[in-house]
Design a protein around this motif. Sequence first.
Motif, PDB file in Angstrom:
ATOM      1  N   ASN A  91       0.843  -1.178   0.000  1.00  0.00           N
ATOM      2  CA  ASN A  91       0.000   0.000   0.000  1.00  0.00           C
ATOM      3  C   ASN A  91       0.883   1.234   0.000  1.00  0.00           C
ATOM      4  OD1 ASN A  91      -2.127  -1.733   0.234  1.00  0.00           O
ATOM      5  ND2 ASN A  91      -2.383  -1.447   2.430  1.00  0.00           N
ATOM      6  N   GLU A  92       0.519   2.237  -0.792  1.00  0.00           N
ATOM      7  CA  GLU A  92       1.362   3.415  -0.933  1.00  0.00           C
ATOM      8  C   GLU A  92       0.837   4.613  -0.155  1.00  0.00           C
ATOM      9  OE1 GLU A  92       4.266   3.423  -2.256  1.00  0.00           O
ATOM     10  OE2 GLU A  92       4.119   1.361  -2.934  1.00  0.00           O
ATOM     11  N   PHE A  93      -0.101   4.389   0.750  1.00  0.00           N
ATOM     12  CA  PHE A  93      -0.705   5.517   1.442  1.00  0.00           C
ATOM     13  C   PHE A  93      -0.735   5.252   2.944  1.00  0.00           C
ATOM     14  CE2 PHE A  93      -4.452   7.655   3.210  1.00  0.00           C
ATOM     15  CZ  PHE A  93      -4.132   8.971   2.915  1.00  0.00           C
ATOM     16  N   GLU A 134       8.967   7.188   7.401  1.00  0.00           N
ATOM     17  CA  GLU A 134       9.335   6.476   8.618  1.00  0.00           C
ATOM     18  C   GLU A 134       9.432   4.965   8.421  1.00  0.00           C
ATOM     19  OE1 GLU A 134       6.567   7.663  11.601  1.00  0.00           O
ATOM     20  OE2 GLU A 134       7.187   9.760  11.576  1.00  0.00           O
ATOM     21  N   GLY A 135       9.359   4.527   7.178  1.00  0.00           N
ATOM     22  CA  GLY A 135       9.535   3.105   6.910  1.00  0.00           C
ATOM     23  C   GLY A 135       8.257   2.405   6.494  1.00  0.00           C
ATOM     24  N   ILE A 136       8.245   1.098   6.719  1.00  0.00           N
ATOM     25  CA  ILE A 136       7.135   0.251   6.296  1.00  0.00           C
ATOM     26  C   ILE A 136       6.479  -0.389   7.512  1.00  0.00           C
ATOM     27  CG2 ILE A 136       6.496  -1.788   4.961  1.00  0.00           C
ATOM     28  CD1 ILE A 136       8.874  -1.165   3.135  1.00  0.00           C
ATOM     29  N   LEU A 137       5.156  -0.377   7.532  1.00  0.00           N
ATOM     30  CA  LEU A 137       4.397  -0.996   8.606  1.00  0.00           C
ATOM     31  C   LEU A 137       3.791  -2.317   8.145  1.00  0.00           C
ATOM     32  CD1 LEU A 137       2.223   1.888  10.117  1.00  0.00           C
ATOM     33  CD2 LEU A 137       4.169   0.758  11.206  1.00  0.00           C
ATOM     34  N   THR A 179      -1.488  -8.818   8.269  1.00  0.00           N
ATOM     35  CA  THR A 179      -0.260  -9.550   8.588  1.00  0.00           C
ATOM     36  C   THR A 179      -0.129  -9.777  10.084  1.00  0.00           C
ATOM     37  OG1 THR A 179       0.826  -8.539   6.678  1.00  0.00           O
ATOM     38  CG2 THR A 179       2.249  -9.557   8.326  1.00  0.00           C
ATOM     39  N   LYS A 180      -0.439  -8.765  10.871  1.00  0.00           N
ATOM     40  CA  LYS A 180      -0.334  -8.879  12.324  1.00  0.00           C
ATOM     41  C   LYS A 180      -1.314  -9.918  12.870  1.00  0.00           C
ATOM     42  CE  LYS A 180       1.377  -4.186  13.258  1.00  0.00           C
ATOM     43  NZ  LYS A 180       2.571  -4.574  14.048  1.00  0.00           N
ATOM     44  N   SER A 223       1.446  -4.859   3.727  1.00  0.00           N
ATOM     45  CA  SER A 223       2.371  -3.881   4.284  1.00  0.00           C
ATOM     46  C   SER A 223       1.998  -2.482   3.816  1.00  0.00           C
ATOM     47  CB  SER A 223       3.817  -4.206   3.895  1.00  0.00           C
ATOM     48  OG  SER A 223       3.966  -4.218   2.492  1.00  0.00           O
ATOM     49  N   ILE A 224       2.411  -1.497   4.592  1.00  0.00           N
ATOM     50  CA  ILE A 224       2.036  -0.109   4.318  1.00  0.00           C
ATOM     51  C   ILE A 224       3.272   0.770   4.339  1.00  0.00           C
ATOM     52  CG2 ILE A 224       0.617   1.847   5.060  1.00  0.00           C
ATOM     53  CD1 ILE A 224      -1.057  -0.286   6.648  1.00  0.00           C
TER      54      ILE A 224
END
Length: 287
Positions: A2-4, A60-63, A68-69, A53-54
């Motif tokens: 996801n890009e947002f 600040e990186g990727i969440l 997934t969690k 993933s986001i």
Amino acid sequence: MNEFGGNWTKEKIDIFMKYVPAYLTIMHSMIKGKHYAKDWKLMFFDGFAGSGSIHLETGEGILESVATKILSLDDNKGFDLYRFVELDKTKATNLETLIAANFPNKVGKTRVYQEDFNVVVKKMVAFLQKETNYKTLMFVDPFGMQVNWSSLEAMKGLAIDMWILIPTGMGINRMLQNDGDISEKWLEKLQVFLGLSAQEIQDHFYKKENIQHLFGTEEKMIKERNAIELAHLLYKSRLKSIFDNVSDSYVMKNQNNSILYHFLLASNNSTAIKIANSIIGKGISKF
């Protein structure tokens, strides 16, 4: 991917993932303790699952996404069924690939729907009406006004706990023109989203004022100054017509301190609401 996603994205996921362990602990305790006459099972339903993933816009990186969690939870403390909805074909395919690669033991009880949320909800409702031994935890996380009110109404009376992101500032407020001259397309969208008539929307968000000018007095429609607050309170009130209880709302803001969303839990279980309010109350902003 996801890009947002802004700073509020992490806040939203953190709140939900603090709630999940408490929900599962209580549910598994009750099920094992035979507090229910039925042989209850648990289903997780993610209405806008993404790819897994986001990428944060703030750099600040990727969440890891909620999907997934949730899949990473211990089998013995997790869900019996996992249902993910993602309209975008690429993201849905990526999520399926991620599940097959990282969670092979859960493939048999997991399904990814590459369909519209509102279509899949009808399938879920039909399933729950037939398989009445399921309790469902829903995560409804649209980026806009994709959720039709009729989809939520269909859930009435079912054993569902639903966390939902409401686009009060990002969606509703932006469509409400200051002079009340809302385009036909936007007005139709508001009606479908809120489940209200055009007149009801006008009465809630606008007032009539007499404007003096050189040629006399003219009556005009003026948008209420607190439209975002009115949208939030209206949606909560509408949810209470479907669910017995609605939690406090967590306010999602952008870097300019403008309100984007309100995030809350709707449930028929008062204990669930108490847990949600406790989590939200420890956040930086609630309403």
